[in-house]
Design a protein around this motif. Structure first.
Motif, short mmCIF file in Angstrom:
data_model
loop_
_atom_site.label_atom_id
_atom_site.label_comp_id
_atom_site.label_asym_id
_atom_site.label_seq_id
_atom_site.Cartn_x
_atom_site.Cartn_y
_atom_site.Cartn_z
N PHE A 55 21.95 16.51 43.45
CA PHE A 55 22.78 15.63 42.62
C PHE A 55 21.99 14.42 42.12
N ALA A 125 29.81 15.60 43.03
CA ALA A 125 29.56 15.33 44.45
C ALA A 125 30.85 14.86 45.12
N SER A 268 27.98 22.76 40.64
CA SER A 268 28.79 22.17 41.70
C SER A 268 30.10 22.92 41.92
#
Length: 317
Positions: A55, A125, A268
């Motif tokens: 990230f 995240a 993600s």
């Protein structure tokens, strides 16, 4: 004051470019080495720390593009002035550029720390991964100063005609990082294990050491940093000249981190393991561009010095 000779304005172009490109191979290996070493050690901590590094990658790349654009913004006019034998003017540009870079990097670090949640939540995240991302980036932002000044010093060494020294110092920084990584990450020699934060601290320290030596060399070997009061009029003119080169240079490099951010965001959705795998692969693929990167690093100062010397036929060649 000893004046620098414009080293890129003489000799066969092909041989000069090849020699300088080979000299910078060590530097481009070092750029890849930082990523590979960090990925190797952090990968031993598990998928969440490695995903956290994934990230951070596009954000660090984006800031790196800004710093390298700013460094090239200082180096391009410096190379032209050296090619035109205007060493004192070049020294004023470099000194002004160093002050501008320091102020800009500190400002960017403060903004980054304040915007950590805003940025990385939107990249995808969450939970423990987000906390590790913030832990890593808060330390990395403190080192924004060392990263920006190090990039500037490396560019100036190349621009002034010392690509071998620049490459050697980049390699030195990478080796220091490789030594410090396991010490801070796993807590060797009685230190507390810091995990992913240790990787960030190792990077900051290694960049500080290499950057400090590079600044010393720019000052001592090439006499391009002056300790005297620079009038506001001169500082403003230098800033305008630097920004004129820096902005288009930074913008032209931003497509890669923007693309990387989109990949991280999409990955993600498949979980931390997917982000971790993508991060590891992304940090390895840069190796494919070693020599083109090395050749590209020396292309701008070569053109710049010859432009300053009005050797347009050499530029075309």
């Amino acid at each position: 004051m000893k004046k620098n000779k414009a080293v890129y304005t003489e000799g066969p172009i092909g041989r000069t470019m090849l020699k300088n490109g080979l000299a910078m191979i060590a530097g481009t290996i070092a750029i890849c080495g930082y990523n590979i070493v960090d990925t190797y050690f952090v990968g031993q901590l598990g998928k969440i720390p490695l995903a956290a590094m994934g990230f951070t990658f596009p954000v660090i790349m984006l800031i790196g593009c800004i710093f390298h654009g700013l460094a090239n913004g200082v180096m391009a006019p410096t190379a032209q002035l050296l090619g035109n034998n205007k060493h004192s003017n070049a020294a004023r540009i470099v000194t002004s550029g160093l002050l501008i870079t320091m102020i800009f990097s500190i400002s960017l670090a403060l903004i980054g720390i304040l915007c950590n949640d805003f940025i990385f939540i939107r990249l995808g995240a969450t939970g423990e991964t987000l906390e590790q991302v913030k832990g890593y980036m808060n330390i990395w932002y403190i080192g924004c100063f060392t990263a920006s000044v190090g990039a500037l010093a490396n560019s100036l060494l190349v621009g002034a005609g010392s690509p071998k020294i620049s490459g050697f110092m980049m390699m030195t920084g990478m080796i220091i990082n490789a030594i410090l990584d396991p010490v801070f990450i796993f807590g060797w020699f009685g230190l507390s294990a810091m995990g992913i934060k240790g990787a960030a601290l190792a990077t900051v320290i290694s960049q500080f050491i290499a950057g400090s030596i590079n600044i010393y060399l720019v000052r001592r070997k090439h006499h391009l940093i002056i300790f005297e009061k620079i009038p506001w009029r001169v500082m403003k003119a230098a800033a305008n000249q630097i920004i004129r080169y820096a902005i288009p240079n930074s913008v032209s490099m931003m497509m890669m981190p923007i693309g990387s951010a989109l990949v991280v965001k999409m990955t993600s959705f498949f979980g931390d393991a997917a982000v971790a795998a993508s991060a590891a692969a992304g940090r390895l693929e840069v190796v494919a561009f070693l020599f083109p990167m090395a050749l590209g690093i020396t292309l701008m100062p070569t053109v710049g010095q010859n432009y300053g010397a009005k050797l347009y036929s050499r530029i075309r060649e």
